[in-house]
Design an enzyme around this catalytic site. Structure first.
Site, short mmCIF file in Angstrom:
data_model
loop_
_atom_site.label_atom_id
_atom_site.label_comp_id
_atom_site.label_asym_id
_atom_site.label_seq_id
_atom_site.Cartn_x
_atom_site.Cartn_y
_atom_site.Cartn_z
N SER A 190 26.03 16.67 8.71
CA SER A 190 27.40 17.11 8.45
C SER A 190 27.67 18.35 9.29
O SER A 190 26.85 19.28 9.31
CB SER A 190 27.59 17.42 6.97
OG SER A 190 28.92 17.82 6.70
N HIS A 246 35.54 18.43 11.96
CA HIS A 246 34.55 18.05 10.95
C HIS A 246 34.02 16.67 11.31
O HIS A 246 34.77 15.79 11.74
CB HIS A 246 35.20 18.01 9.56
CG HIS A 246 34.46 17.18 8.56
ND1 HIS A 246 34.83 15.89 8.23
CD2 HIS A 246 33.35 17.44 7.83
CE1 HIS A 246 34.00 15.40 7.34
NE2 HIS A 246 33.08 16.31 7.09
N ARG A 276 26.32 9.69 6.86
CA ARG A 276 25.42 9.82 5.72
C ARG A 276 24.95 8.45 5.22
O ARG A 276 25.57 7.42 5.52
CB ARG A 276 26.11 10.58 4.59
CG ARG A 276 27.41 9.94 4.14
CD ARG A 276 28.20 10.85 3.22
NE ARG A 276 29.47 10.22 2.82
CZ ARG A 276 30.58 10.29 3.50
NH1 ARG A 276 30.63 10.96 4.63
NH2 ARG A 276 31.68 9.70 3.07
N HIS A 306 41.60 10.40 18.85
CA HIS A 306 41.78 9.12 18.16
C HIS A 306 41.32 7.94 19.01
O HIS A 306 40.76 6.96 18.47
CB HIS A 306 43.24 8.95 17.74
CG HIS A 306 43.59 9.70 16.50
ND1 HIS A 306 43.44 9.16 15.24
CD2 HIS A 306 44.05 10.96 16.30
CE1 HIS A 306 43.81 10.04 14.32
NE2 HIS A 306 44.18 11.15 14.96
N GLY A 363 22.20 20.91 -4.49
CA GLY A 363 21.96 21.20 -3.08
C GLY A 363 22.00 22.69 -2.79
O GLY A 363 22.29 23.52 -3.67
#
Length: 301
Positions: A93, A107, A111, A146, A260
């Protein structure tokens, strides 16, 4: 059914983290620090963080692989059948907050979850995506980002990009503001069809596309001149980023619920932020154009 291989996913994720860090260090000119950590219940991670860099005021590219005895509520909400199973979650991440207001925040996350129980088939799924949050909008940047996202999905089906773009638009949306967080990108979760190998290949394609999606924008905008008014607006808009991450983001919620590492989870927050009461941009300004032309759901490709 193809065998599930968490070890293959972990090897890929560690390699992806290393490749992204190398590319970012080259454009920033400063090194990311390395902070390895262990989780008492099981697993750990490697946080790679930069603060006060040449380009990035704060950024982190984090790997984590955490293990537990039962899934936390945020992960089991969509799959009640996995409650009580042993689980592992791993991912890379990243969030990057550039200093120059003309360079957008970005960002990205890829995962993998795997839940197991003796005598039963594992329940697994992939998730991830990337999204762009400009402070001053450039149509060329949004289109490039995009289009790169679309290219990463094309070989897996023509329907995926429109679906994942819409999912991103809907997910990264501040309901209490009735406002998108940025110009979007792609987002997917709970992906486990048609089989492990196909889903893993798609996740790799998305992760591998990040450098091509973002770094050309950084290089194009990082040396543009700016002043205190632009920095002030950037700090104000960063407040929206904080609101989303602390109120809505499932990754933040999962990290905190699963015990976490707080420093790594909240690495995504920008270092300098401002809030104002009922502020509105001046009509016709570049700041107003962000709202009218970019903080709207559009077909950018």
């Amino acid at each position: 059914m193809n065998p599930v291989s968490p070890s293959a996913v972990k090897t890929y994720l560690l390699g992806l983290q290393a490749r992204i860090i190398a590319a970012l260090e080259q454009v920033d000119g400063h090194a990311f620090l390395t902070d390895s950590w262990e989780r008492p219940e099981g697993g750990g991670g490697i946080s790679r963080v930069i603060e006060e860099g040449g380009v990035f005021e704060r950024g982190g590219v984090n790997f984590s692989h955490v293990i537990g005895k039962s899934l936390p509520p945020s992960a089991a909400a969509n799959r009640p059948g996995v409650a009580g199973r042993a689980w592992e979650a791993m991912g890379v991440s990243l969030v990057l907050h550039p200093r120059n207001p003309y360079v957008p925040t970005v960002h990205m996350n890829v995962r993998f979850f795997n839940a197991t129980a003796e005598g039963q088939e594992p329940v697994w799924w992939f998730g991830g995506g990337m999204d762009l949050t400009p402070y001053y909008g450039f149509e060329d940047d949004a289109r490039h980002f995009h289009r790169t996202c679309r290219s990463s999905l094309e070989r897996f089906g023509a329907d995926l990009h429109p679906r994942f773009k819409r999912w991103c638009d809907e997910y990264f949306y501040l309901k209490h503001r009735a406002e998108p967080r940025g110009v979007g990108g792609i987002f997917f979760d709970d992906l486990n069809e048609p089989d492990f190998d196909t889903c893993f290949a798609m996740q790799r394609s998305v992760g591998d596309a990040f450098i091509d999606a973002y770094l050309p924008i950084v290089k194009q905008r990082k040396d543009l001149a700016y002043g205190e008014p632009e920095r002030d607006f950037q700090a104000y808009r960063r407040g929206r980023y904080v609101e989303f991450n602390l109120v809505f983001d499932r990754g933040t919620l999962f990290g905190l619920q699963s015990g976490g590492r707080t420093e790594s989870i909240l690495m995504s927050l920008p270092p300098l932020v401002k809030w104002r009461y009922d502020w509105k941009p001046e009509a016709g300004s570049a700041e107003a154009k962000l709202y009218s032309d970019f903080l709207v759901h559009r077909d950018w490709v």
